[in-house]
Design a protein around this motif. Structure first.
Motif, PDB file in Angstrom:
ATOM      1  N   PRO A 114       0.810  -1.225   0.000  1.00 41.83           N
ATOM      2  CA  PRO A 114       0.000   0.000   0.000  1.00 41.83           C
ATOM      3  C   PRO A 114       0.837   1.266   0.000  1.00 41.83           C
ATOM      4  N   THR A 115       2.056   1.198   0.543  1.00 44.93           N
ATOM      5  CA  THR A 115       2.901   2.392   0.618  1.00 44.93           C
ATOM      6  C   THR A 115       3.315   2.851  -0.775  1.00 44.93           C
ATOM      7  N   SER A 116       3.833   1.922  -1.587  1.00 42.32           N
ATOM      8  CA  SER A 116       4.277   2.319  -2.925  1.00 42.32           C
ATOM      9  C   SER A 116       3.101   2.704  -3.808  1.00 42.32           C
ATOM     10  N   ASN A 117       1.981   2.010  -3.677  1.00 46.27           N
ATOM     11  CA  ASN A 117       0.816   2.357  -4.491  1.00 46.27           C
ATOM     12  C   ASN A 117       0.292   3.748  -4.157  1.00 46.27           C
ATOM     13  N   ALA A 118       0.260   4.075  -2.879  1.00 46.47           N
ATOM     14  CA  ALA A 118      -0.188   5.413  -2.476  1.00 46.47           C
ATOM     15  C   ALA A 118       0.784   6.482  -2.967  1.00 46.47           C
ATOM     16  N   LEU A 119       2.083   6.176  -2.917  1.00 45.45           N
ATOM     17  CA  LEU A 119       3.088   7.124  -3.379  1.00 45.45           C
ATOM     18  C   LEU A 119       2.890   7.447  -4.859  1.00 45.45           C
ATOM     19  N   TYR A 120       2.745   6.406  -5.679  1.00 42.61           N
ATOM     20  CA  TYR A 120       2.635   6.648  -7.120  1.00 42.61           C
ATOM     21  C   TYR A 120       1.360   7.419  -7.461  1.00 42.61           C
ATOM     22  N   ARG A 121       0.309   7.142  -6.742  1.00 39.92           N
ATOM     23  CA  ARG A 121      -0.932   7.884  -7.006  1.00 39.92           C
ATOM     24  C   ARG A 121      -0.781   9.348  -6.608  1.00 39.92           C
ATOM     25  N   ARG A 122      -0.073   9.619  -5.512  1.00 43.76           N
ATOM     26  CA  ARG A 122       0.115  11.004  -5.076  1.00 43.76           C
ATOM     27  C   ARG A 122       0.879  11.818  -6.111  1.00 43.76           C
ATOM     28  N   ILE A 123       1.829  11.197  -6.803  1.00 45.05           N
ATOM     29  CA  ILE A 123       2.634  11.975  -7.746  1.00 45.05           C
ATOM     30  C   ILE A 123       2.051  11.937  -9.165  1.00 45.05           C
ATOM     31  N   GLY A 124       0.875  11.313  -9.327  1.00 43.45           N
ATOM     32  CA  GLY A 124       0.170  11.448 -10.588  1.00 43.45           C
ATOM     33  C   GLY A 124      -0.008  10.205 -11.422  1.00 43.45           C
ATOM     34  N   TYR A 125       0.410   9.060 -10.920  1.00 38.08           N
ATOM     35  CA  TYR A 125       0.228   7.817 -11.672  1.00 38.08           C
ATOM     36  C   TYR A 125      -1.145   7.219 -11.371  1.00 38.08           C
ATOM     37  N   VAL A 126      -1.796   6.727 -12.428  1.00 35.52           N
ATOM     38  CA  VAL A 126      -3.157   6.220 -12.331  1.00 35.52           C
ATOM     39  C   VAL A 126      -3.175   4.736 -12.691  1.00 35.52           C
ATOM     40  N   PRO A 127      -3.746   3.866 -11.840  1.00 33.42           N
ATOM     41  CA  PRO A 127      -3.805   2.436 -12.192  1.00 33.42           C
ATOM     42  C   PRO A 127      -4.672   2.218 -13.432  1.00 33.42           C
ATOM     43  N   ILE A 128      -4.154   1.424 -14.385  1.00 31.27           N
ATOM     44  CA  ILE A 128      -4.928   1.136 -15.598  1.00 31.27           C
ATOM     45  C   ILE A 128      -5.186  -0.356 -15.782  1.00 31.27           C
ATOM     46  N   ALA A 129      -4.477  -1.220 -15.038  1.00 26.22           N
ATOM     47  CA  ALA A 129      -4.699  -2.662 -15.175  1.00 26.22           C
ATOM     48  C   ALA A 129      -4.092  -3.384 -13.989  1.00 26.22           C
ATOM     49  N   ASP A 130      -4.692  -4.503 -13.648  1.00 21.36           N
ATOM     50  CA  ASP A 130      -4.108  -5.424 -12.673  1.00 21.36           C
ATOM     51  C   ASP A 130      -3.350  -6.508 -13.429  1.00 21.36           C
ATOM     52  N   TRP A 131      -2.218  -6.898 -12.894  1.00 16.56           N
ATOM     53  CA  TRP A 131      -1.358  -7.893 -13.536  1.00 16.56           C
ATOM     54  C   TRP A 131      -1.198  -9.083 -12.602  1.00 16.56           C
ATOM     55  N   ALA A 132      -0.945 -10.244 -13.158  1.00 15.94           N
ATOM     56  CA  ALA A 132      -0.771 -11.433 -12.321  1.00 15.94           C
ATOM     57  C   ALA A 132       0.189 -12.404 -12.982  1.00 15.94           C
ATOM     58  N   GLY A 133       0.819 -13.204 -12.161  1.00 12.92           N
ATOM     59  CA  GLY A 133       1.667 -14.287 -12.641  1.00 12.92           C
ATOM     60  C   GLY A 133       1.313 -15.569 -11.916  1.00 12.92           C
ATOM     61  N   TYR A 134       1.152 -16.649 -12.670  1.00 15.89           N
ATOM     62  CA  TYR A 134       0.877 -17.973 -12.109  1.00 15.89           C
ATOM     63  C   TYR A 134       2.042 -18.902 -12.428  1.00 15.89           C
ATOM     64  N   ASP A 135       2.456 -19.669 -11.441  1.00 15.74           N
ATOM     65  CA  ASP A 135       3.404 -20.761 -11.657  1.00 15.74           C
ATOM     66  C   ASP A 135       2.631 -22.046 -11.877  1.00 15.74           C
ATOM     67  N   PHE A 136       3.178 -22.936 -12.705  1.00 15.29           N
ATOM     68  CA  PHE A 136       2.552 -24.228 -12.992  1.00 15.29           C
ATOM     69  C   PHE A 136       3.425 -25.352 -12.453  1.00 15.29           C
ATOM     70  N   THR A 137       2.758 -26.358 -11.904  1.00 20.48           N
ATOM     71  CA  THR A 137       3.451 -27.588 -11.573  1.00 20.48           C
ATOM     72  C   THR A 137       3.956 -28.201 -12.885  1.00 20.48           C
ATOM     73  N   LEU A 138       5.237 -28.453 -12.949  1.00 19.80           N
ATOM     74  CA  LEU A 138       5.811 -28.931 -14.204  1.00 19.80           C
ATOM     75  C   LEU A 138       5.267 -30.287 -14.583  1.00 19.80           C
TER      76      LEU A 138
END
Length: 292
Positions: free
Chosen positions: A262-286
């Motif tokens: 939450p700290t970094s997200n709040a920082l970026y929003r304060r200086i003008g960055y706007v969230p445009i997408a959520d990203w995710a990564g999944y690992d697979f059992t080989l």
């Protein structure tokens, strides 16, 4: 060649001839493939020192609708897909005996592909990370700024830079060797960096930026050593590199942040960055199938 299908190639020029306009049509959302393909194009064949990646594009009704890339032994990175498109991609990769360790994409796409991969291979997906992708709106420098100034990193700072990139990678859970010998083949090498220095010239934070492609520049990484956090240094150095990106003519300045921080997200929003997408990564059992 079937027109309504996924098409695969190891030729970067062929891929960009087919899919380059599609990638450039949404530069902020396509920041990862734009950056990766530009690096590979600039280096030329085998210039990265790594095995050639596989690229793919989905053609439907005469238009490119999606793309992916993956390096041998590494995960899949893919642009936005519908569940049906994710399923057809999974089927195609299974038929070619690709054994994927992971997938990363916008959250909806990554989840759809992970579910499709599980259906067709039996591999179990495990969510490894969640990120927010931000795009600069109106830059709003913090007031007051911390004392000090930004300074471009140069050759005298190389050991310091390598150490901080290594610490950053450890902080975010990247398994990578970063030292003088391996530096040129890491994802950190092609970036330019700025230090924030205190008035006595001591570096206290850093930010890197990727080269501009299709008008977009991605800020990455931003790092402040743990004992120096909470003093405004990360915000100050991020503003510094953002200003430089805008001065260089960037139309889109983007960055990723850890969704759980939450700290970094709040920082970026304060200086003008706007969230445009959520990203995710999944690992697979080989699986037992052979990686291509």
């Amino acid at each position: 060649m079937r027109p309504n299908d996924w098409h695969l190639t190891e030729d970067i020029d062929d891929f960009l001839a087919q899919a380059g306009d599609f990638l450039r049509s949404r530069p902020a959302l396509h920041t990862m493939p734009l950056t990766v393909t530009e690096k590979l194009r600039a280096l030329g064949p085998a210039g990265s020192g790594n095995p050639a990646p596989v690229f793919g594009w989905l053609e439907q009704s005469g238009e490119v609708r999606a793309t992916f890339y993956r390096f041998p032994g590494r995960g899949l990175s893919v642009t936005s897909l519908t569940p049906e498109q994710a399923d057809t991609l999974a089927v195609r990769l299974v038929s070619l005996r690709h054994a994927l360790p992971s997938v990363s994409a916008d959250h909806t796409t990554a989840t759809a592909f992970a579910e499709a991969w599980q259906r067709h291979t039996g591999a179990t997906p495990t969510l490894r990370f969640r990120l927010h992708l931000h795009r600069l709106g109106t830059l709003t420098p913090p007031e007051p700024a911390p004392p000090g100034r930004g300074r471009l990193v140069d050759d005298r700072d190389h050991e310091h830079l390598i150490r901080w990139c290594r610490e950053f990678a450890a902080d975010v859970g990247e398994t990578v060797t970063i030292d003088a010998a391996s530096w040129a083949n890491t994802r950190f090498a092609e970036k330019s960096y700025t230090f924030w220095e205190t008035p006595d010239g001591t570096p206290v934070s850093m930010a890197g930026v990727n080269p501009m492609v299709a008008g977009q520049i991605r800020v990455d990484p931003v790092y402040t050593p743990a004992h120096l956090r909470g003093r405004g240094y990360a915000g100050a150095v991020t503003v510094e590199v953002t200003r430089a990106a805008l001065a260089a003519g960037a139309t889109d300045v983007v960055l990723f942040s850890d969704a759980a921080n939450p700290t970094s997200n709040a920082l970026y929003r304060r200086i003008g960055y706007v969230p445009i997408a959520d990203w995710a990564g999944y690992d697979f059992t080989l699986t037992e199938s052979e990686d291509s």
